[in-house]
Design an enzyme around this catalytic site. Structure first.
Site, mmCIF file in Angstrom:
data_model
loop_
_atom_site.group_PDB
_atom_site.id
_atom_site.type_symbol
_atom_site.label_atom_id
_atom_site.label_comp_id
_atom_site.label_asym_id
_atom_site.label_seq_id
_atom_site.Cartn_x
_atom_site.Cartn_y
_atom_site.Cartn_z
ATOM 1 N N HIS A 5 0.871 -1.186 0.000
ATOM 2 C CA HIS A 5 0.000 0.000 0.000
ATOM 3 C C HIS A 5 0.911 1.240 0.000
ATOM 4 O O HIS A 5 1.649 1.468 -0.945
ATOM 5 C CB HIS A 5 -0.939 -0.109 1.203
ATOM 6 C CG HIS A 5 -2.076 0.843 1.223
ATOM 7 N ND1 HIS A 5 -2.427 1.623 0.152
ATOM 8 C CD2 HIS A 5 -2.982 1.164 2.201
ATOM 9 C CE1 HIS A 5 -3.486 2.365 0.463
ATOM 10 N NE2 HIS A 5 -3.837 2.110 1.704
ATOM 11 N N HIS B 164 -2.339 -2.116 -9.919
ATOM 12 C CA HIS B 164 -3.287 -1.511 -8.977
ATOM 13 C C HIS B 164 -4.551 -2.346 -8.963
ATOM 14 O O HIS B 164 -4.967 -2.859 -9.999
ATOM 15 C CB HIS B 164 -3.610 -0.074 -9.408
ATOM 16 C CG HIS B 164 -4.202 0.730 -8.309
ATOM 17 N ND1 HIS B 164 -5.530 0.704 -8.001
ATOM 18 C CD2 HIS B 164 -3.616 1.570 -7.422
ATOM 19 C CE1 HIS B 164 -5.747 1.500 -6.973
ATOM 20 N NE2 HIS B 164 -4.611 2.040 -6.600
ATOM 21 N N ASP C 258 2.807 5.559 -6.906
ATOM 22 C CA ASP C 258 4.054 5.455 -6.145
ATOM 23 C C ASP C 258 5.295 5.323 -7.015
ATOM 24 O O ASP C 258 6.409 5.378 -6.504
ATOM 25 C CB ASP C 258 3.992 4.241 -5.201
ATOM 26 C CG ASP C 258 3.077 4.522 -4.042
ATOM 27 O OD1 ASP C 258 3.110 5.655 -3.552
ATOM 28 O OD2 ASP C 258 2.335 3.612 -3.639
HETATM 29 N N1 ACO Z 1 4.842 -6.858 -10.680
HETATM 30 C C1 ACO Z 1 4.729 -8.064 -11.288
HETATM 31 N N2 ACO Z 1 3.577 -8.752 -11.396
HETATM 32 C C2 ACO Z 1 2.474 -8.198 -10.848
HETATM 33 C C3 ACO Z 1 2.523 -6.943 -10.196
HETATM 34 C C4 ACO Z 1 3.757 -6.271 -10.136
HETATM 35 N N3 ACO Z 1 3.866 -5.092 -9.541
HETATM 36 N N4 ACO Z 1 1.283 -6.639 -9.747
HETATM 37 C C5 ACO Z 1 0.502 -7.667 -10.102
HETATM 38 N N5 ACO Z 1 1.215 -8.609 -10.773
HETATM 39 C C6 ACO Z 1 0.699 -9.831 -11.363
HETATM 40 C C7 ACO Z 1 0.343 -10.870 -10.311
HETATM 41 O O1 ACO Z 1 1.429 -11.712 -10.026
HETATM 42 C C8 ACO Z 1 -0.785 -11.588 -10.996
HETATM 43 O O2 ACO Z 1 -0.246 -12.425 -11.970
HETATM 44 P P1 ACO Z 1 -0.940 -13.875 -12.268
HETATM 45 O O3 ACO Z 1 -2.279 -13.539 -12.838
HETATM 46 O O4 ACO Z 1 -0.020 -14.523 -13.243
HETATM 47 O O5 ACO Z 1 -1.013 -14.571 -10.945
HETATM 48 C C9 ACO Z 1 -1.530 -10.491 -11.754
HETATM 49 O O6 ACO Z 1 -0.512 -9.496 -12.027
HETATM 50 C C10 ACO Z 1 -2.667 -9.873 -10.991
HETATM 51 O O7 ACO Z 1 -2.174 -9.347 -9.771
HETATM 52 P P2 ACO Z 1 -2.924 -9.393 -8.402
HETATM 53 O O8 ACO Z 1 -1.909 -9.577 -7.312
HETATM 54 O O9 ACO Z 1 -4.062 -10.360 -8.456
HETATM 55 O O10 ACO Z 1 -3.539 -7.932 -8.346
HETATM 56 P P3 ACO Z 1 -4.099 -7.244 -7.064
HETATM 57 O O11 ACO Z 1 -5.182 -6.358 -7.522
HETATM 58 O O12 ACO Z 1 -4.439 -8.235 -6.003
HETATM 59 O O13 ACO Z 1 -2.851 -6.424 -6.528
HETATM 60 C C11 ACO Z 1 -1.317 -4.701 -6.107
HETATM 61 C C12 ACO Z 1 -2.692 -5.069 -6.685
HETATM 62 C C13 ACO Z 1 -1.226 -5.189 -4.643
HETATM 63 C C14 ACO Z 1 -1.191 -3.185 -6.111
HETATM 64 C C15 ACO Z 1 -0.224 -5.365 -6.965
HETATM 65 O O14 ACO Z 1 -0.318 -4.925 -8.296
HETATM 66 C C16 ACO Z 1 1.180 -5.090 -6.422
HETATM 67 O O15 ACO Z 1 1.621 -5.800 -5.515
HETATM 68 N N6 ACO Z 1 1.888 -4.058 -6.954
HETATM 69 C C17 ACO Z 1 3.195 -3.716 -6.458
HETATM 70 C C18 ACO Z 1 3.073 -2.928 -5.174
HETATM 71 C C19 ACO Z 1 2.586 -1.522 -5.402
HETATM 72 O O16 ACO Z 1 3.085 -0.804 -6.270
HETATM 73 N N7 ACO Z 1 1.619 -1.106 -4.574
HETATM 74 C C20 ACO Z 1 1.087 0.264 -4.617
HETATM 75 C C21 ACO Z 1 -0.335 0.263 -5.005
HETATM 76 S S1 ACO Z 1 -0.909 1.916 -5.134
HETATM 77 C C22 ACO Z 1 -1.219 2.327 -3.552
HETATM 78 O O17 ACO Z 1 -1.474 1.594 -2.677
HETATM 79 C C23 ACO Z 1 -1.138 3.763 -3.279
#
Ligand code: ACO
Length: 431
Positions: A268, A309, A365
């Site tokens: 987050h 996201h 971010d």
């Molecule tokens: N890098 C690589 N792969 C990713 C990333 C990433 N940053 N984010 C998602 N994926 C992949 C997952 O592994 C998943 O792949 P799969 O379908 O092969 O299993 C797919 O994309 C879907 O991802 P989920 O985890 O299901 O998406 P979710 O909506 O649950 O997660 C989140 C969203 C937590 C923001 C995620 O994208 C992440 O961890 N990003 C990196 C951390 C980040 O930048 N957070 C800031 C968010 S903005 C904020 O809070 C202000």
């Protein structure tokens, strides 16, 4: 048959149910009538992490994640970032309308004159270890404020609510700056009522001795814009925490402290810190292909931090504004050497099938950390810089929840997967 209904046939019993559709939703409580027998509890929705469950009705922030739209009270974020100020946006989020000049002046006066904290708050903060993370200091100190303002428990009293909200917005920069000074082993600097919200915060961070630190107007505006972009984001993890904790009718300091704690996590508000560590870890543009390969293969559970996201499945509109602000800041501070790596990483990721297929775009971010670093903040302060403006969103959402007659104490259901009933085994009988 009315068209705004959902007809469900339970194949276990052959019975059919008609459930009203309202605002594109069904009330999952309506599923409870679907039973196989009289003593059946009734059907529930199973939705880990609330992927498709609306927890409230809200009139504050609108997001269309597919189109990359973010609006506060109907106003597009791009227009607010261009033309408004953070305290004006705070007023808008809290009250629903843009303030008149007089209303803004009064609001600014109120916030400016609540920036001081009780001297015992300083003593409290002194108790932390020299190397305590400023975010854990912030979360604990905000929670501690409830001990200083026992009147905050009157959450049904509008006047009391408004005083606590003003205090929270006003004191957050002070506590944030104190947490920074503590970690640097420097004396706390008191707020300066002559300065703007952002300039006062920067002065409490930067002033040494009697020096009359003057913030550069470009940096003051840049941070103000970043604060606007971070002010609210509807039902994200930290806001859901504030609403959930606040639903027990606890005081808003305790509820907002839970929001700070949620924001601390790397998925987050901690993500901008993680982005910087990731960019430093990559170290050079030439190492990017190898890094992308590791992310895609899931090696070491690496993620491209600052990408992806839960809601945005296109470019985060805040990231677009931040990218522009970053260049304005670097004109003053000099270019952050990590920018080159970030730009190249973004370029590659936006073309790579793995990220394109999963609709992973830069989020808020991805560039904010580069700006904070160029402004002289250590990475530990990044989530703190997020928490200051988000306090406005938490307060607006908290008050909306308190006033909503449909809300009750938050209490989700579970699907029990544990052992069936069994008898206690005495210690000497256990294997
Ligand atoms: N890098 C690589 N792969 C990713 C990333 C990433 N940053 N984010 C998602 N994926 C992949 C997952 O592994 C998943 O792949 P799969 O379908 O092969 O299993 C797919 O994309 C879907 O991802 P989920 O985890 O299901 O998406 P979710 O909506 O649950 O997660 C989140 C969203 C937590 C923001 C995620 O994208 C992440 O961890 N990003 C990196 C951390 C980040 O930048 N957070 C800031 C968010 S903005 C904020 O809070 C202000």
């Amino acid at each position: 048959m009315p068209t705004d209904t959902l007809t469900i046939t339970d194949n276990r019993t052959g019975k059919t149910y008609e459930i009203p559709i309202e605002n594109g939703c069904i009330r999952t409580h309506a599923l409870r009538q679907i039973k196989v027998s009289n003593d059946d509890f009734g059907l529930m929705g199973y939705d880990p992490a609330f992927l498709n469950t609306a927890n409230c009705k809200s009139a504050i922030t609108f997001i269309d994640g597919d189109k990359g739209i973010l609006e506060y009270r109907g106003y597009p974020i791009e227009q607010l970032a261009e033309q408004s100020s953070f305290l004006e946006v705070a007023y808008l989020l809290l009250n629903g309308e843009l303030p008149s000049p007089k209303q803004l002046e009064e609001f600014q006066f109120l916030v400016t004159h609540h920036t001081y904290v009780h001297e015992n708050v300083k003593t409290f903060m002194d108790g932390f270890r020299y190397d305590a993370h400023p975010m854990s200091m912030l979360a604990s100190t905000v929670a501690a404020l409830s001990g200083f303002y026992p009147d905050a428990k009157h959450t049904k009293d509008e006047q009391s609510r408004r005083i606590q909200i003003t205090r929270l917005i006003a004191k957050m920069p002070t506590i944030a700056a104190f947490s920074f000074r503590h970690s640097m082993g420097q004396p706390y600097i008191y707020p300066d009522n002559e300065l703007s919200y952002v300039a006062n915060f920067l002065a409490m961070i930067k002033r040494i001795g009697t020096s009359t630190y003057k913030v550069h107007p470009t940096l003051e505006r840049a941070l103000d814009v970043l604060f606007i972009l971070h002010a609210d984001h509807e039902q994200n993890c930290s806001t859901t925490s504030v609403r959930t904790v606040g639903s027990s009718e606890v005081d808003p300091y305790s509820a907002v402290a839970s929001g700070v704690a949620a924001l601390y996590g790397p998925l987050h508000g901690g993500a901008n810190e993680a982005v910087l560590r990731m960019l430093r870890g990559i170290g050079h543009v030439s190492k990017i292909p190898e890094f992308i390969k590791q992310v895609k293969s899931g090696e070491g559970e690496k993620k491209l931090m600052g990408f992806g996201h839960r809601v945005y499945k296109s470019y985060d509109p805040r990231a677009k504004v931040i990218k522009r602000v970053a260049h304005e800041v670097f004109d003053v501070t000099g270019k952050n050497p990590l920018l080159e790596i970030a730009l190249e990483l973004e370029k590659i990721a936006l073309q790579d099938e793995y990220f394109v297929k999963r609709k992973l775009y830069p989020n808020v971010d991805f560039y904010s950390g580069l700006i904070y670093e160029a402004m002289g903040f250590p990475v530990e302060m990044f989530p703190v810089l997020f928490a200051i403006p988000r306090t406005v969103g938490w307060c607006a959402q908290w008050e909306e929840m308190v006033k909503d007659p449909e809300q009750k104490i938050a209490r989700p259901r579970q699907v029990f997967t544990g052992s069936t009933r069994r008898d206690y085994v005495a210690m000497d009988k256990r294997k």
